[in-house]
Design a protein around this motif. Structure first.
Motif, mmCIF file in Angstrom:
data_model
loop_
_atom_site.group_PDB
_atom_site.id
_atom_site.type_symbol
_atom_site.label_atom_id
_atom_site.label_comp_id
_atom_site.label_asym_id
_atom_site.label_seq_id
_atom_site.Cartn_x
_atom_site.Cartn_y
_atom_site.Cartn_z
ATOM 1 N N ASN A 85 -7.636 -8.270 -0.155
ATOM 2 C CA ASN A 85 -8.365 -8.793 -1.247
ATOM 3 C C ASN A 85 -7.663 -9.670 -2.181
ATOM 4 O O ASN A 85 -7.652 -10.661 -2.448
ATOM 5 N N PHE A 132 -1.469 -1.239 -3.960
ATOM 6 C CA PHE A 132 -2.704 -1.412 -3.774
ATOM 7 C C PHE A 132 -3.196 0.187 -3.188
ATOM 8 O O PHE A 132 -2.276 0.870 -2.664
ATOM 9 N N THR A 164 0.792 -1.179 -0.001
ATOM 10 C CA THR A 164 -0.019 0.025 0.080
ATOM 11 C C THR A 164 0.993 1.399 0.012
ATOM 12 O O THR A 164 0.540 2.183 -0.619
ATOM 13 N N THR A 196 -7.889 -2.655 2.367
ATOM 14 C CA THR A 196 -8.752 -3.651 1.553
ATOM 15 C C THR A 196 -8.504 -4.139 0.382
ATOM 16 O O THR A 196 -8.626 -5.433 0.365
ATOM 17 N N GLU A 197 -7.945 -3.391 -0.453
ATOM 18 C CA GLU A 197 -7.476 -3.874 -1.688
ATOM 19 C C GLU A 197 -6.367 -4.745 -1.578
ATOM 20 O O GLU A 197 -6.164 -5.917 -2.112
#
Length: 509
Positions: A457, A449, A444, A453-454
């Motif tokens: 997933n 990302f 991230t 959350t992405e």
């Protein structure tokens, strides 16, 4: 384009390095166990020189096993056990590492409770003082070891020490600092009024600059690159409080999702949108840039099984089978009965009672090793249930949970958790959820990302699912009530035992 992420996970004893691809598959793993020092009853420390040597060793080993170019690692994230106290001296050199199972400050916590200190700290930091909490330990050092206290230049956490050694930067980040009760949680910043409540108003300069978990803390130095095989200038993010990292690495990222971690600590946490609940919980921390974790925690979980194995099972079974698997097989062979023994998992004290002690109760001549092991597994799960009931009373809602930590590796224990907690329990594919959560934060931070959350997933997969056995609900409700009644009856006796031991050894309570 770099294809991999390196996640580090610095626990109370073991540090691990894991290289993941961007779909969460593990390319390589390395771990190294360190030694704890117990110079006095209740004092649990580690040598920071050994800690850093172990960190370098696992990074180098992991890279060698992976067989990839170091330049293919996009970023590094580090998770680490929260609280305790890790300090550099005023020259930036390692000074002391106190672990989160330390209970030396129990007497100070009791003194503060009588003075209402928690009534002043909780509204700001959403936490009351407890023995291994970082500001409590710092206040204890200030009072009890003033010469050492005067040498402190920086106070931070286990993973911050690793980030410091990797990058040369003196920083900490939101999740660990909030999890230690050192932030105005709503404002997400240091607060002098809060520090003054701990008696630490003159210690603001000991707290390092603060960043978000996925912010870039710095890059790998040339010297560290030569020692580890990493590529110089590889980005290193601020990292995560390990319980938050483990939740993320097990797929818990949505508001209202729950994470239960059966590791050294019993961790029970729910993602919430804001820092406020309807009632008090043990602690709250930040989760991502806008959300929070409501937590109920104590050092009462799988460390109990580790102790049992270390003291009674290592070398005493078929060496082709892990001693943990051997224990769980013995427990699985037991048919639960109303007169089974009970166990309190207080080897390192209870959450707010450093005097609490572990114990088996109700043993009879027909009980076997399997009965005692099953009692231990159930007792740990009862401790988790006690915490989860507090979270629910505070208003956090959830209908299922993800189990991680060492306890999730058992085929039996997750079913015991589902039956005791009364909710479906799932287990993620990756066993290294702390390192995976740190890797997601790293991805991230460098833009692979959009957010946690992405990242979850993309990188987390579920492995096993356990549904509560309705037939066991009444059995465990009766046993849980008895477990709680015995704990209440034992509380004054634990205190008397502690005072007797202190008088005999000359150690101040």
């Amino acid at each position: 384009m770099p294809k991999y992420l390196l996640g580090l996970d610095a626990g109370n004893t073991v540090i691990k390095a894991v290289i993941f691809d961007l779909e969460g598959r593990e390319l390589a793993h390395a771990g190294q166990e360190g030694k704890s020092r117990m110079p006095r009853p209740g004092h649990v420390e580690r040598d920071l020189g050994e800690f850093w040597e172990n960190a370098k060793r696992v990074i180098a080993t992991c890279l060698e096993k992976a067989g990839i170019a170091a330049s293919d690692i996009a970023a590094i994230g580090c998770a680490g056990h929260g609280n305790g106290l890790y300090a550099l001296d005023r020259d930036g050199e390692p000074l002391i590492g106190i672990q989160s199972i330390d209970t030396r400050a129990t007497g100070l916590v009791e003194e503060w409770a009588a003075q209402g200190v928690g009534d002043r700290t909780y509204p700001i930091g959403r936490q009351r003082p407890w023995p291994a909490q970082t500001p409590t330990l710092l206040a204890w050092l200030k009072r009890s070891e003033p010469a050492l206290f005067q040498r402190i230049g920086t106070v931070f956490f286990a993973k911050d020490f690793v980030v410091n050694r990797l990058t040369g930067k003196r920083i900490s980040e939101m999740s660990d600092m909030s999890g230690a009760g050192l932030l105005d949680l709503a404002a997400r910043r240091y607060d002098r009024t809060l520090m003054e409540a701990y008696g630490l108003g003159d210690c603001m300069d000991l707290l390092p600059p603060l960043i978000e978990s996925a912010d870039i803390a710095g890059t790998v130095t040339q010297a560290v690159a030569l020692e580890t095989g990493l590529a110089a200038a590889t980005p290193v993010v601020g990292g995560l409080f390990d319980v938050v990292a483990s939740a993320l690495g097990s797929g818990v990222s949505r508001t209202g999702s729950a994470s239960v971690i059966a590791g050294t600590w019993s961790i029970n946490q729910v993602v919430i949108d804001g820092p406020d609940l309807d009632g008090p919980v043990f602690m709250s921390s930040t989760f991502d840039r806008t959300r929070y974790m409501a937590m109920e925690n104590s050092a009462t979980s799988a460390a109990n099984l580790e102790w049992l194995v270390r003291e009674f099972f290592e070398g005493a079974h078929d060496e082709s089978v892990s001693p943990f698997d051997a224990c769980c097989a013995l427990a699985a062979a037991v048919t639960p009965a109303a007169d089974d023994p009970l166990y309190h998992p207080y080897l390192y004290g209870a959450q707010q009672d450093g005097h609490a002690r572990a114990g088996f109760y109700g043993m009879a001549g027909w009980h076997t090793k399997g009965h005692l092991i099953r009692a231990l597994l159930e007792g740990v799960a009862f401790g988790h249930r006690q915490h989860i009931e507090t979270i629910r009373k505070a208003g956090a809602r959830f209908e299922e949970a993800v189990l991680s930590g060492g306890g999730s590796r058992s085929m039996l224990w997750p079913q015991v958790f589902a039956d005791v907690l009364g909710v479906p329990v799932s287990v993620a594919v990756s066993r290294e959820t702390g390192a995976l959560g740190a890797a997601i934060a790293a991805g991230t931070g460098v833009g692979l990302f959009a957010d946690f959350t992405e990242g979850a997933n993309a990188m987390v997969r579920s492995d096993r699912h356990y549904r509560p056995n309705a037939a066991m609900a009444a059995h465990y409700s009766r046993r849980y009530a008895l477990y709680a009644d015995i704990a209440a009856a034992m509380t004054p006796l634990w205190r008397r035992l502690s005072m007797t031991d202190n008088a005999a050894t000359g150690v101040a309570p």
